[in-house]
Write a protein that holds these residues in place. Structure first.
Motif, mmCIF file in Angstrom:
data_model
loop_
_atom_site.group_PDB
_atom_site.id
_atom_site.type_symbol
_atom_site.label_atom_id
_atom_site.label_comp_id
_atom_site.label_asym_id
_atom_site.label_seq_id
_atom_site.Cartn_x
_atom_site.Cartn_y
_atom_site.Cartn_z
ATOM 1 N N LEU A 317 0.639 -1.265 0.100
ATOM 2 C CA LEU A 317 -0.118 0.007 0.111
ATOM 3 C C LEU A 317 0.893 1.312 -0.016
ATOM 4 O O LEU A 317 0.419 2.378 -0.689
ATOM 5 C CB LEU A 317 -0.807 -0.072 1.385
ATOM 6 C CG LEU A 317 -2.204 -0.938 1.199
ATOM 7 C CD1 LEU A 317 -3.004 -0.937 2.531
ATOM 8 C CD2 LEU A 317 -2.946 -0.403 0.145
ATOM 9 N N MET A 318 1.921 1.135 0.846
ATOM 10 C CA MET A 318 2.503 2.333 0.741
ATOM 11 C C MET A 318 3.358 2.456 -0.556
ATOM 12 O O MET A 318 3.630 3.761 -1.188
ATOM 13 C CB MET A 318 3.983 2.335 1.781
ATOM 14 C CG MET A 318 3.664 2.279 3.219
ATOM 15 S SD MET A 318 4.775 2.207 4.378
ATOM 16 C CE MET A 318 4.109 2.461 5.855
ATOM 17 N N VAL A 319 3.811 1.562 -1.329
ATOM 18 C CA VAL A 319 4.370 1.809 -2.717
ATOM 19 C C VAL A 319 3.231 2.310 -3.567
ATOM 20 O O VAL A 319 3.699 2.978 -4.597
ATOM 21 C CB VAL A 319 5.019 0.312 -3.200
ATOM 22 C CG1 VAL A 319 5.281 0.384 -4.555
ATOM 23 C CG2 VAL A 319 6.246 0.059 -2.397
ATOM 24 N N ALA A 320 2.036 1.687 -3.530
ATOM 25 C CA ALA A 320 1.106 2.237 -4.329
ATOM 26 C C ALA A 320 0.651 3.446 -4.350
ATOM 27 O O ALA A 320 0.293 4.269 -4.952
ATOM 28 C CB ALA A 320 -0.261 1.315 -3.975
ATOM 29 N N SER A 321 0.801 3.898 -2.951
ATOM 30 C CA SER A 321 0.490 5.397 -2.645
ATOM 31 C C SER A 321 1.509 6.254 -3.370
ATOM 32 O O SER A 321 1.109 7.344 -3.665
ATOM 33 C CB SER A 321 0.327 5.477 -1.110
ATOM 34 O OG SER A 321 1.505 5.494 -0.525
ATOM 35 N N LEU A 322 2.730 5.770 -3.075
ATOM 36 C CA LEU A 322 3.992 6.575 -3.906
ATOM 37 C C LEU A 322 3.587 6.642 -5.403
ATOM 38 O O LEU A 322 3.710 7.855 -5.982
ATOM 39 C CB LEU A 322 5.089 5.965 -3.471
ATOM 40 C CG LEU A 322 6.379 6.593 -4.185
ATOM 41 C CD1 LEU A 322 6.485 7.994 -3.724
ATOM 42 C CD2 LEU A 322 7.494 5.885 -3.947
ATOM 43 N N LEU A 323 3.247 5.525 -6.005
ATOM 44 C CA LEU A 323 3.194 5.429 -7.602
ATOM 45 C C LEU A 323 1.976 6.333 -7.880
ATOM 46 O O LEU A 323 1.894 7.111 -8.822
ATOM 47 C CB LEU A 323 2.937 4.133 -8.039
ATOM 48 C CG LEU A 323 3.977 3.107 -7.820
ATOM 49 C CD1 LEU A 323 3.659 1.879 -8.391
ATOM 50 C CD2 LEU A 323 5.270 3.634 -8.600
ATOM 51 N N GLU A 324 0.900 6.363 -6.961
ATOM 52 C CA GLU A 324 -0.305 7.277 -7.132
ATOM 53 C C GLU A 324 -0.058 8.648 -7.157
ATOM 54 O O GLU A 324 -0.422 9.511 -7.829
ATOM 55 C CB GLU A 324 -1.618 6.653 -6.381
ATOM 56 C CG GLU A 324 -2.759 7.642 -6.282
ATOM 57 C CD GLU A 324 -2.930 8.512 -5.118
ATOM 58 O OE1 GLU A 324 -3.510 9.603 -5.550
ATOM 59 O OE2 GLU A 324 -2.014 8.604 -4.428
ATOM 60 N N THR A 325 1.016 8.942 -5.922
ATOM 61 C CA THR A 325 1.181 10.464 -5.820
ATOM 62 C C THR A 325 2.058 10.685 -7.141
ATOM 63 O O THR A 325 1.809 12.135 -7.599
ATOM 64 C CB THR A 325 1.996 10.563 -4.618
ATOM 65 O OG1 THR A 325 1.365 10.067 -3.316
ATOM 66 C CG2 THR A 325 2.515 12.010 -4.531
ATOM 67 N N ILE A 326 3.151 9.979 -7.607
ATOM 68 C CA ILE A 326 3.524 10.326 -8.914
ATOM 69 C C ILE A 326 2.772 10.701 -9.959
ATOM 70 O O ILE A 326 2.864 11.719 -10.764
ATOM 71 C CB ILE A 326 4.602 9.318 -9.166
ATOM 72 C CG1 ILE A 326 5.645 9.081 -8.008
ATOM 73 C CG2 ILE A 326 5.361 9.425 -10.357
ATOM 74 C CD1 ILE A 326 6.513 7.936 -8.379
ATOM 75 N N PHE A 327 1.501 9.822 -9.975
ATOM 76 C CA PHE A 327 0.672 9.873 -11.030
ATOM 77 C C PHE A 327 0.026 11.437 -11.006
ATOM 78 O O PHE A 327 -0.221 12.027 -11.971
ATOM 79 C CB PHE A 327 -0.263 8.710 -11.291
ATOM 80 C CG PHE A 327 -1.441 8.968 -12.148
ATOM 81 C CD1 PHE A 327 -1.019 8.728 -13.541
ATOM 82 C CD2 PHE A 327 -2.642 9.015 -11.802
ATOM 83 C CE1 PHE A 327 -2.210 8.776 -14.471
ATOM 84 C CE2 PHE A 327 -3.746 9.199 -12.372
ATOM 85 C CZ PHE A 327 -3.594 8.958 -13.974
ATOM 86 N N ILE A 328 -0.360 11.693 -9.924
ATOM 87 C CA ILE A 328 -1.072 12.875 -9.647
ATOM 88 C C ILE A 328 -0.398 14.113 -9.787
ATOM 89 O O ILE A 328 -0.811 14.948 -10.490
ATOM 90 C CB ILE A 328 -1.842 12.854 -8.085
ATOM 91 C CG1 ILE A 328 -2.771 11.681 -7.932
ATOM 92 C CG2 ILE A 328 -2.461 14.219 -7.750
ATOM 93 C CD1 ILE A 328 -3.499 11.533 -6.653
ATOM 94 N N THR A 329 0.620 14.013 -9.403
ATOM 95 C CA THR A 329 1.908 15.172 -9.446
ATOM 96 C C THR A 329 2.038 15.342 -11.137
ATOM 97 O O THR A 329 2.086 16.536 -11.514
ATOM 98 C CB THR A 329 3.221 14.936 -8.722
ATOM 99 O OG1 THR A 329 2.681 14.630 -7.437
ATOM 100 C CG2 THR A 329 3.973 16.085 -8.992
ATOM 101 N N ASN A 330 2.088 14.498 -11.728
ATOM 102 C CA ASN A 330 2.607 14.438 -13.206
ATOM 103 C C ASN A 330 1.108 14.941 -13.852
ATOM 104 O O ASN A 330 1.224 15.802 -14.917
ATOM 105 C CB ASN A 330 2.682 13.026 -13.911
ATOM 106 C CG ASN A 330 3.274 13.046 -15.195
ATOM 107 O OD1 ASN A 330 2.241 12.925 -16.118
ATOM 108 N ND2 ASN A 330 4.319 13.348 -15.592
ATOM 109 N N ILE A 331 0.058 14.881 -13.389
ATOM 110 C CA ILE A 331 -1.331 15.075 -14.003
ATOM 111 C C ILE A 331 -1.191 16.742 -13.755
ATOM 112 O O ILE A 331 -1.843 17.316 -14.713
ATOM 113 C CB ILE A 331 -2.505 14.413 -13.627
ATOM 114 C CG1 ILE A 331 -2.631 12.886 -14.086
ATOM 115 C CG2 ILE A 331 -3.764 15.104 -13.728
ATOM 116 C CD1 ILE A 331 -3.750 12.127 -13.580
#
Length: 486
Positions: A317-331
Protein backbone atom coordinates in the motif's frame (compact mmCIF):
# COMPACT_ATOMS: atom_id res chain seq x y z
CA UNK A 1 19.67 -95.96 46.02
CA UNK A 2 19.85 -94.85 42.40
CA UNK A 3 16.09 -94.66 42.29
CA UNK A 4 16.11 -92.41 45.34
CA UNK A 5 18.72 -90.11 43.80
CA UNK A 6 16.76 -89.86 40.58
CA UNK A 7 13.63 -89.00 42.53
CA UNK A 8 15.51 -86.28 44.37
CA UNK A 9 16.80 -84.80 41.09
CA UNK A 10 13.32 -84.86 39.64
CA UNK A 11 11.99 -83.16 42.77
CA UNK A 12 14.68 -80.48 42.57
CA UNK A 13 13.96 -79.94 38.87
CA UNK A 14 10.26 -79.61 39.56
CA UNK A 15 11.04 -77.15 42.35
CA UNK A 16 13.16 -75.04 40.02
CA UNK A 17 10.46 -75.12 37.35
CA UNK A 18 7.89 -74.11 39.92
CA UNK A 19 10.03 -71.23 41.06
CA UNK A 20 10.50 -70.10 37.47
CA UNK A 21 6.79 -70.37 36.85
CA UNK A 22 6.12 -68.34 39.98
CA UNK A 23 8.60 -65.65 38.91
CA UNK A 24 10.30 -63.79 41.72
CA UNK A 25 7.78 -64.56 44.42
CA UNK A 26 9.62 -64.23 47.70
CA UNK A 27 8.89 -63.24 51.27
CA UNK A 28 11.90 -61.74 52.96
CA UNK A 29 12.69 -62.81 56.51
CA UNK A 30 15.08 -60.36 58.09
CA UNK A 31 17.22 -61.60 60.96
CA UNK A 32 17.03 -58.17 62.57
CA UNK A 33 15.33 -54.80 61.91
CA UNK A 34 18.47 -53.30 60.42
CA UNK A 35 19.50 -52.15 56.95
CA UNK A 36 22.28 -54.77 56.56
CA UNK A 37 19.88 -57.61 57.35
CA UNK A 38 17.33 -56.33 54.80
CA UNK A 39 19.93 -55.85 52.11
CA UNK A 40 21.30 -59.34 52.67
CA UNK A 41 17.83 -60.70 52.03
CA UNK A 42 17.43 -58.56 48.94
CA UNK A 43 20.85 -59.63 47.70
CA UNK A 44 19.92 -63.26 48.13
CA UNK A 45 16.33 -63.25 46.82
CA UNK A 46 15.85 -60.22 44.50
CA UNK A 47 19.00 -58.70 43.06
CA UNK A 48 20.21 -61.85 41.19
CA UNK A 49 16.95 -61.86 39.18
CA UNK A 50 17.16 -58.28 37.88
CA UNK A 51 17.37 -59.47 34.25
CA UNK A 52 13.86 -60.98 34.31
CA UNK A 53 10.49 -59.28 34.25
CA UNK A 54 9.05 -59.54 37.78
CA UNK A 55 5.83 -61.31 36.81
CA UNK A 56 4.10 -64.53 37.75
CA UNK A 57 4.48 -66.15 34.32
CA UNK A 58 6.05 -65.17 31.02
CA UNK A 59 2.60 -64.64 29.51
CA UNK A 60 1.55 -62.22 32.24
CA UNK A 61 1.98 -58.54 31.29
CA UNK A 62 3.41 -56.16 33.84
CA UNK A 63 1.47 -52.95 34.46
CA UNK A 64 3.58 -49.78 34.40
CA UNK A 65 1.93 -46.68 35.84
CA UNK A 66 3.24 -43.57 34.08
CA UNK A 67 3.01 -39.94 35.13
CA UNK A 68 4.82 -36.73 34.17
CA UNK A 69 5.20 -33.21 35.51
CA UNK A 70 6.25 -30.31 33.29
CA UNK A 71 8.92 -28.41 35.21
CA UNK A 72 10.11 -25.95 32.57
CA UNK A 73 9.47 -24.87 28.98
CA UNK A 74 12.77 -23.82 27.50
CA UNK A 75 11.43 -22.78 24.11
CA UNK A 76 10.02 -23.64 20.72
CA UNK A 77 12.11 -23.43 17.56
CA UNK A 78 9.84 -22.66 14.60
CA UNK A 79 12.54 -23.27 12.01
CA UNK A 80 13.52 -26.75 13.24
CA UNK A 81 10.03 -27.55 14.60
CA UNK A 82 11.32 -28.65 18.01
CA UNK A 83 10.22 -28.24 21.63
CA UNK A 84 12.70 -28.01 24.52
CA UNK A 85 11.29 -28.98 27.91
CA UNK A 86 12.27 -30.29 31.33
CA UNK A 87 10.04 -33.07 32.75
CA UNK A 88 9.78 -35.27 35.78
CA UNK A 89 8.97 -38.80 34.67
CA UNK A 90 7.45 -41.14 37.27
CA UNK A 91 7.27 -44.91 36.66
CA UNK A 92 5.64 -47.30 39.11
CA UNK A 93 5.26 -51.08 39.00
CA UNK A 94 5.00 -54.09 41.33
CA UNK A 95 7.42 -56.99 41.75
CA UNK A 96 5.29 -60.08 41.96
CA UNK A 97 5.43 -61.92 45.27
CA UNK A 98 8.01 -59.66 46.93
CA UNK A 99 7.16 -58.46 50.43
CA UNK A 100 8.55 -58.14 53.93
CA UNK A 101 7.29 -57.28 57.33
CA UNK A 102 7.82 -53.66 58.28
CA UNK A 103 8.35 -54.46 61.97
CA UNK A 104 10.66 -57.39 61.31
CA UNK A 105 12.90 -55.59 58.80
CA UNK A 106 12.64 -52.16 60.43
CA UNK A 107 11.41 -50.08 57.45
CA UNK A 108 8.57 -49.76 54.99
CA UNK A 109 10.57 -48.25 52.16
CA UNK A 110 14.18 -48.48 51.09
CA UNK A 111 16.21 -46.98 48.22
CA UNK A 112 18.08 -49.56 46.15
CA UNK A 113 20.50 -49.12 43.23
CA UNK A 114 18.75 -48.84 39.91
CA UNK A 115 20.98 -51.39 38.21
CA UNK A 116 19.97 -54.03 40.82
CA UNK A 117 16.36 -54.09 39.60
CA UNK A 118 14.59 -54.76 36.35
CA UNK A 119 13.76 -51.37 34.75
CA UNK A 120 11.21 -50.98 31.92
CA UNK A 121 12.53 -49.58 28.63
CA UNK A 122 10.09 -46.64 28.40
CA UNK A 123 11.14 -44.05 25.80
CA UNK A 124 9.61 -40.97 24.16
CA UNK A 125 8.88 -41.40 20.45
CA UNK A 126 9.35 -37.68 19.61
CA UNK A 127 12.88 -37.39 21.01
CA UNK A 128 15.40 -35.62 18.76
CA UNK A 129 19.03 -34.61 19.00
CA UNK A 130 21.01 -34.73 22.22
CA UNK A 131 18.76 -35.53 25.16
CA UNK A 132 19.93 -35.53 28.76
CA UNK A 133 18.06 -38.14 30.77
CA UNK A 134 19.92 -37.38 34.03
CA UNK A 135 19.19 -40.83 35.43
CA UNK A 136 19.15 -41.01 39.20
CA UNK A 137 21.17 -43.94 40.60
CA UNK A 138 18.45 -45.11 43.02
CA UNK A 139 14.78 -46.09 43.06
CA UNK A 140 12.40 -46.62 45.96
CA UNK A 141 11.34 -50.16 46.87
CA UNK A 142 8.40 -50.67 49.23
CA UNK A 143 7.70 -53.65 51.47
CA UNK A 144 4.76 -54.62 49.22
CA UNK A 145 7.05 -55.05 46.23
CA UNK A 146 6.05 -51.68 44.77
CA UNK A 147 8.80 -49.82 42.86
CA UNK A 148 8.78 -46.03 42.54
CA UNK A 149 11.10 -44.59 39.87
CA UNK A 150 11.25 -40.79 39.51
CA UNK A 151 13.80 -39.08 37.29
CA UNK A 152 14.20 -35.68 35.56
CA UNK A 153 14.40 -35.44 31.77
CA UNK A 154 15.82 -32.50 29.84
CA UNK A 155 14.90 -33.16 26.24
CA UNK A 156 14.37 -31.80 22.75
CA UNK A 157 11.37 -33.30 20.98
CA UNK A 158 9.73 -32.79 17.62
CA UNK A 159 6.56 -30.70 17.50
CA UNK A 160 4.49 -29.79 14.48
CA UNK A 161 3.97 -26.05 14.84
CA UNK A 162 1.24 -23.92 13.33
CA UNK A 163 2.37 -20.27 13.34
CA UNK A 164 -0.34 -18.81 11.11
CA UNK A 165 -1.68 -16.64 13.96
CA UNK A 166 1.78 -15.60 15.26
CA UNK A 167 2.29 -13.95 17.76
CA UNK A 168 -1.10 -15.01 19.14
CA UNK A 169 -0.58 -18.69 18.41
CA UNK A 170 -1.36 -21.72 20.58
CA UNK A 171 0.73 -24.85 20.00
CA UNK A 172 -0.23 -28.44 20.78
CA UNK A 173 2.83 -30.69 21.14
CA UNK A 174 2.56 -34.42 21.82
CA UNK A 175 4.86 -36.66 23.87
CA UNK A 176 4.31 -40.38 23.24
CA UNK A 177 5.63 -42.72 25.94
CA UNK A 178 6.00 -46.40 25.18
CA UNK A 179 8.26 -49.42 25.40
CA UNK A 180 10.99 -49.57 22.80
CA UNK A 181 11.06 -53.38 22.59
CA UNK A 182 8.30 -55.03 24.60
CA UNK A 183 4.86 -55.59 23.12
CA UNK A 184 1.61 -54.92 24.93
CA UNK A 185 1.58 -58.60 25.98
CA UNK A 186 4.71 -57.91 28.06
CA UNK A 187 4.38 -54.29 29.19
CA UNK A 188 1.11 -52.43 29.55
CA UNK A 189 1.18 -48.71 30.30
CA UNK A 190 -1.42 -47.23 32.63
CA UNK A 191 -2.13 -43.55 33.14
CA UNK A 192 -1.26 -42.30 36.61
CA UNK A 193 -2.70 -38.93 37.59
CA UNK A 194 -5.52 -37.23 35.70
CA UNK A 195 -4.79 -34.48 33.23
CA UNK A 196 -6.20 -31.87 35.64
CA UNK A 197 -3.87 -32.99 38.43
CA UNK A 198 -0.88 -33.04 36.08
CA UNK A 199 -1.68 -29.51 34.87
CA UNK A 200 -2.10 -28.14 38.39
CA UNK A 201 1.09 -29.77 39.67
CA UNK A 202 3.02 -28.55 36.63
CA UNK A 203 1.86 -24.98 37.18
CA UNK A 204 2.80 -25.19 40.86
CA UNK A 205 6.38 -26.32 40.17
CA UNK A 206 6.92 -24.40 36.91
CA UNK A 207 10.37 -22.82 37.07
CA UNK A 208 10.35 -20.89 33.79
CA UNK A 209 8.42 -17.75 32.86
CA UNK A 210 9.61 -17.02 29.34
CA UNK A 211 7.89 -16.62 26.02
CA UNK A 212 5.59 -19.63 26.48
CA UNK A 213 3.09 -20.47 29.18
CA UNK A 214 1.45 -23.81 29.90
CA UNK A 215 -2.21 -23.60 28.89
CA UNK A 216 -3.40 -27.21 29.15
CA UNK A 217 -2.35 -30.87 29.31
CA UNK A 218 -4.40 -33.72 27.84
CA UNK A 219 -3.74 -37.44 28.19
CA UNK A 220 -4.81 -40.29 25.92
CA UNK A 221 -3.98 -43.99 25.98
CA UNK A 222 -3.27 -45.48 22.58
CA UNK A 223 -2.06 -48.69 20.99
CA UNK A 224 0.46 -48.78 18.17
CA UNK A 225 -0.36 -51.67 15.87
CA UNK A 226 2.43 -53.07 13.69
CA UNK A 227 2.86 -56.27 11.73
CA UNK A 228 5.02 -57.76 14.48
CA UNK A 229 2.58 -56.89 17.27
CA UNK A 230 0.95 -54.12 19.28
CA UNK A 231 2.67 -51.63 21.57
CA UNK A 232 1.01 -50.00 24.56
CA UNK A 233 1.50 -46.21 24.58
CA UNK A 234 0.36 -43.11 26.44
CA UNK A 235 0.25 -39.72 24.71
CA UNK A 236 0.53 -36.43 26.59
CA UNK A 237 -0.62 -33.36 24.67
CA UNK A 238 1.06 -30.23 26.02
CA UNK A 239 -0.80 -27.08 24.99
CA UNK A 240 1.40 -23.98 25.01
CA UNK A 241 0.34 -20.37 24.58
CA UNK A 242 2.75 -17.65 23.44
CA UNK A 243 3.01 -14.41 25.39
CA UNK A 244 2.56 -11.80 22.60
CA UNK A 245 3.40 -8.55 24.43
CA UNK A 246 7.00 -8.47 23.16
CA UNK A 247 5.91 -8.78 19.53
CA UNK A 248 3.02 -6.34 19.89
CA UNK A 249 5.33 -3.66 21.29
CA UNK A 250 8.23 -4.29 18.90
CA UNK A 251 6.39 -5.20 15.69
CA UNK A 252 2.72 -4.28 15.49
CA UNK A 253 2.69 -0.89 17.23
CA UNK A 254 5.65 0.65 15.27
CA UNK A 255 4.23 -0.70 12.02
CA UNK A 256 0.85 0.76 12.88
CA UNK A 257 2.43 4.15 13.55
CA UNK A 258 4.16 4.22 10.15
CA UNK A 259 1.01 3.16 8.32
CA UNK A 260 -1.02 5.82 10.13
CA UNK A 261 1.48 8.52 9.16
CA UNK A 262 1.31 7.36 5.54
CA UNK A 263 -2.49 7.48 5.77
CA UNK A 264 -2.53 11.09 6.93
CA UNK A 265 -0.08 12.01 4.19
CA UNK A 266 -3.06 11.89 1.80
CA UNK A 267 -4.21 15.13 3.40
CA UNK A 268 -1.18 16.92 1.92
CA UNK A 269 -2.08 18.67 -1.37
CA UNK A 270 0.23 17.27 -4.07
CA UNK A 271 0.23 20.51 -6.06
CA UNK A 272 1.68 22.61 -3.24
CA UNK A 273 4.09 20.30 -1.36
CA UNK A 274 6.44 17.52 -2.34
CA UNK A 275 4.37 14.54 -1.16
CA UNK A 276 6.55 12.08 -3.10
CA UNK A 277 9.63 12.80 -1.00
CA UNK A 278 7.62 12.36 2.19
CA UNK A 279 6.24 8.99 1.11
CA UNK A 280 9.64 7.83 -0.12
CA UNK A 281 11.07 8.60 3.32
CA UNK A 282 8.29 6.56 4.95
CA UNK A 283 8.92 3.58 2.66
CA UNK A 284 12.63 3.71 3.41
CA UNK A 285 11.95 3.84 7.14
CA UNK A 286 9.46 0.94 6.93
CA UNK A 287 11.96 -1.19 4.98
CA UNK A 288 14.68 -0.55 7.57
CA UNK A 289 12.18 -1.43 10.31
CA UNK A 290 11.37 -4.78 8.66
CA UNK A 291 15.07 -5.60 8.23
CA UNK A 292 15.79 -4.87 11.88
CA UNK A 293 12.78 -6.86 13.13
CA UNK A 294 13.34 -9.78 10.75
CA UNK A 295 14.93 -11.90 13.49
CA UNK A 296 11.74 -11.74 15.55
CA UNK A 297 9.60 -13.21 12.77
CA UNK A 298 9.23 -17.01 12.63
CA UNK A 299 10.59 -18.92 9.65
CA UNK A 300 8.95 -22.13 8.42
CA UNK A 301 8.55 -23.82 5.10
CA UNK A 302 4.88 -24.76 5.43
CA UNK A 303 2.79 -21.84 6.64
CA UNK A 304 3.15 -18.11 6.13
CA UNK A 305 2.24 -16.22 9.32
CA UNK A 306 -0.59 -13.75 9.11
CA UNK A 307 1.66 -11.00 10.45
CA UNK A 308 3.97 -11.44 7.44
CA UNK A 309 0.97 -10.96 5.15
CA UNK A 310 0.08 -7.82 7.14
CA UNK A 311 3.58 -6.38 6.67
CA UNK A 312 3.60 -7.25 2.96
CA UNK A 313 0.23 -5.60 2.33
CA UNK A 314 1.31 -2.54 4.33
CA UNK A 315 4.45 -2.17 2.23
CA UNK A 316 2.46 -2.74 -0.97
CA UNK A 317 0.00 0.00 0.00
CA UNK A 318 2.86 2.39 0.71
CA UNK A 319 4.38 1.68 -2.70
CA UNK A 320 0.97 2.02 -4.37
CA UNK A 321 0.41 5.37 -2.64
CA UNK A 322 3.82 6.57 -3.84
CA UNK A 323 3.06 5.55 -7.44
CA UNK A 324 -0.35 7.20 -7.19
CA UNK A 325 1.26 10.42 -5.88
CA UNK A 326 3.69 10.40 -8.81
CA UNK A 327 0.74 9.98 -11.18
CA UNK A 328 -1.22 12.85 -9.59
CA UNK A 329 1.79 15.14 -9.56
CA UNK A 330 2.39 14.45 -13.21
CA UNK A 331 -1.25 15.20 -13.99
CA UNK A 332 -1.09 18.48 -12.10
CA UNK A 333 1.88 19.77 -14.08
CA UNK A 334 1.68 18.00 -17.46
CA UNK A 335 -1.99 17.21 -18.04
CA UNK A 336 -2.20 19.78 -20.84
CA UNK A 337 0.09 17.57 -22.90
CA UNK A 338 -2.17 14.52 -22.58
CA UNK A 339 -4.67 13.48 -25.16
CA UNK A 340 -8.33 12.79 -24.65
CA UNK A 341 -9.21 10.48 -21.77
CA UNK A 342 -10.13 6.98 -23.08
CA UNK A 343 -13.84 6.34 -23.04
CA UNK A 344 -13.64 3.22 -20.85
CA UNK A 345 -11.49 5.03 -18.30
CA UNK A 346 -13.82 8.02 -18.28
CA UNK A 347 -16.85 5.77 -17.70
CA UNK A 348 -15.12 3.66 -15.04
CA UNK A 349 -13.65 6.51 -13.04
CA UNK A 350 -15.84 9.55 -13.68
CA UNK A 351 -19.14 7.71 -13.67
CA UNK A 352 -18.83 4.82 -11.20
CA UNK A 353 -15.77 5.30 -8.98
CA UNK A 354 -16.59 8.94 -8.40
CA UNK A 355 -19.87 7.82 -6.82
CA UNK A 356 -18.12 5.20 -4.66
CA UNK A 357 -15.62 7.70 -3.26
CA UNK A 358 -18.36 10.32 -2.76
CA UNK A 359 -16.92 13.04 -5.01
CA UNK A 360 -18.75 15.49 -7.22
CA UNK A 361 -17.55 16.49 -10.65
CA UNK A 362 -16.79 20.19 -10.94
CA UNK A 363 -18.71 22.29 -13.41
CA UNK A 364 -16.27 23.74 -15.91
CA UNK A 365 -16.54 27.52 -16.51
CA UNK A 366 -16.37 28.24 -20.26
CA UNK A 367 -17.84 31.78 -20.40
CA UNK A 368 -15.88 34.96 -19.63
CA UNK A 369 -17.38 38.47 -19.81
CA UNK A 370 -15.19 41.54 -20.18
CA UNK A 371 -16.73 45.01 -19.77
CA UNK A 372 -14.93 48.06 -21.02
CA UNK A 373 -16.57 51.34 -20.20
CA UNK A 374 -15.35 54.77 -21.39
CA UNK A 375 -14.50 57.26 -18.75
CA UNK A 376 -15.73 60.29 -20.70
CA UNK A 377 -19.32 59.23 -21.10
CA UNK A 378 -18.90 57.33 -24.36
CA UNK A 379 -20.93 54.27 -25.23
CA UNK A 380 -19.84 51.24 -23.20
CA UNK A 381 -19.04 48.02 -24.99
CA UNK A 382 -19.45 44.53 -23.61
CA UNK A 383 -17.31 41.78 -25.14
CA UNK A 384 -18.51 38.26 -24.39
CA UNK A 385 -16.17 35.28 -24.98
CA UNK A 386 -17.75 31.85 -25.01
CA UNK A 387 -16.91 28.33 -26.08
CA UNK A 388 -19.37 26.15 -27.91
CA UNK A 389 -19.68 22.37 -27.71
CA UNK A 390 -17.03 21.86 -30.40
CA UNK A 391 -14.48 23.92 -28.52
CA UNK A 392 -14.70 26.93 -30.89
CA UNK A 393 -14.16 30.24 -29.14
CA UNK A 394 -16.65 33.02 -29.95
CA UNK A 395 -16.07 36.68 -29.11
CA UNK A 396 -19.17 38.81 -29.37
CA UNK A 397 -19.47 42.55 -28.91
CA UNK A 398 -22.61 43.96 -27.34
CA UNK A 399 -23.48 47.59 -26.80
CA UNK A 400 -25.21 48.62 -23.68
CA UNK A 401 -28.72 50.02 -24.08
CA UNK A 402 -29.00 53.68 -24.94
CA UNK A 403 -30.87 54.42 -21.74
CA UNK A 404 -27.84 53.45 -19.71
CA UNK A 405 -25.48 55.89 -21.49
CA UNK A 406 -25.96 59.35 -22.87
CA UNK A 407 -25.96 59.70 -26.64
CA UNK A 408 -24.71 63.12 -27.50
CA UNK A 409 -23.49 63.76 -31.00
CA UNK A 410 -19.90 62.75 -31.39
CA UNK A 411 -17.33 64.63 -33.32
CA UNK A 412 -15.65 62.83 -36.26
CA UNK A 413 -12.34 62.30 -34.52
CA UNK A 414 -14.14 60.54 -31.64
CA UNK A 415 -15.33 57.71 -33.91
CA UNK A 416 -11.71 56.91 -34.79
CA UNK A 417 -10.81 56.66 -31.10
CA UNK A 418 -13.77 54.35 -30.43
CA UNK A 419 -12.74 52.01 -33.24
CA UNK A 420 -9.23 51.78 -31.80
CA UNK A 421 -10.63 51.08 -28.34
CA UNK A 422 -12.90 48.35 -29.68
CA UNK A 423 -9.99 46.71 -31.47
CA UNK A 424 -7.87 46.97 -28.34
CA UNK A 425 -10.66 45.46 -26.24
CA UNK A 426 -10.93 42.50 -28.63
CA UNK A 427 -7.18 41.94 -28.42
CA UNK A 428 -7.22 42.13 -24.64
CA UNK A 429 -10.11 39.67 -24.50
CA UNK A 430 -8.22 37.19 -26.70
CA UNK A 431 -5.12 37.52 -24.51
CA UNK A 432 -7.20 36.95 -21.38
CA UNK A 433 -8.87 33.95 -22.97
CA UNK A 434 -5.50 32.38 -23.63
CA UNK A 435 -4.40 33.08 -20.06
CA UNK A 436 -7.59 31.54 -18.69
CA UNK A 437 -7.05 28.51 -20.90
CA UNK A 438 -3.49 28.22 -19.63
CA UNK A 439 -4.45 28.38 -15.96
CA UNK A 440 -7.73 26.50 -16.06
CA UNK A 441 -6.61 23.94 -18.62
CA UNK A 442 -8.57 22.34 -21.36
CA UNK A 443 -11.49 19.95 -20.86
CA UNK A 444 -9.21 16.90 -21.28
CA UNK A 445 -6.71 18.11 -18.70
CA UNK A 446 -9.54 18.80 -16.24
CA UNK A 447 -10.80 15.27 -16.76
CA UNK A 448 -7.32 13.86 -16.13
CA UNK A 449 -7.05 15.91 -12.96
CA UNK A 450 -10.45 14.64 -11.83
CA UNK A 451 -9.31 11.06 -12.47
CA UNK A 452 -6.25 11.65 -10.33
CA UNK A 453 -8.39 13.07 -7.52
CA UNK A 454 -10.74 10.07 -7.65
CA UNK A 455 -7.84 7.59 -7.54
CA UNK A 456 -6.30 9.49 -4.62
CA UNK A 457 -9.57 9.35 -2.69
CA UNK A 458 -10.05 5.66 -3.56
CA UNK A 459 -6.62 4.71 -2.23
CA UNK A 460 -7.27 6.75 0.88
CA UNK A 461 -10.47 4.78 1.51
CA UNK A 462 -8.67 1.48 0.88
CA UNK A 463 -6.06 2.51 3.44
CA UNK A 464 -8.77 3.18 6.03
CA UNK A 465 -10.50 -0.15 5.29
CA UNK A 466 -7.22 -2.04 5.56
CA UNK A 467 -6.29 -0.41 8.87
CA UNK A 468 -9.74 -1.05 10.37
CA UNK A 469 -9.89 -4.68 9.18
CA UNK A 470 -6.35 -5.34 10.43
CA UNK A 471 -7.15 -3.84 13.83
CA UNK A 472 -10.35 -5.89 14.13
CA UNK A 473 -8.60 -9.11 13.04
CA UNK A 474 -5.65 -8.66 15.39
CA UNK A 475 -7.93 -7.75 18.30
CA UNK A 476 -10.17 -10.76 17.63
CA UNK A 477 -7.25 -13.20 17.50
CA UNK A 478 -5.78 -11.71 20.66
CA UNK A 479 -9.09 -11.99 22.52
CA UNK A 480 -9.56 -15.56 21.33
CA UNK A 481 -6.03 -16.40 22.43
CA UNK A 482 -6.55 -14.98 25.92
CA UNK A 483 -9.96 -16.62 26.33
CA UNK A 484 -8.62 -20.12 25.66
CA UNK A 485 -10.26 -22.27 28.32
CA UNK A 486 -8.36 -25.01 30.07
Amino acid sequence: MKVTMEKNKIAELLCVCFMLSQGLAATLNCSSPTAPALFRELERNLFPEHLMRPVETFSTPINITLGITVVGILGLDEKSQTLSTVLWEVLEWDIYGLNWDEQECGTKRVSVPRDKLWIPDILIAELLGDNNYQRTPYVYLYNTGHVYDDKPISMVSSCRLNIYTFPFDIQNCSLTFGSYLHFADDIRLIQGSSSEDILQESRDVMETSGEWELADINVAGTTLALESGEYSEIQFFIVLRRRPILYVVNLLIPSGFLITVDLFSFLLPPQSVDRCSFKMTLILGYTVFLLIMNDLLPVTGETTPLINVFFSISLALMVASLLETIFITNIQFASSQYGTVPHWLKVLVLRYLVVIVCLRTKEKTTRITVCIGPSNGDIAAVNTISTNSSGTQIISNNTLPDKLTPAPPDPPHHHLSMDLLKKLSRDLAAIRLQMEKHFQGSIASQEWQMIGTVIDRLLFILYIVFILSSFITISGIWIWNNSYST
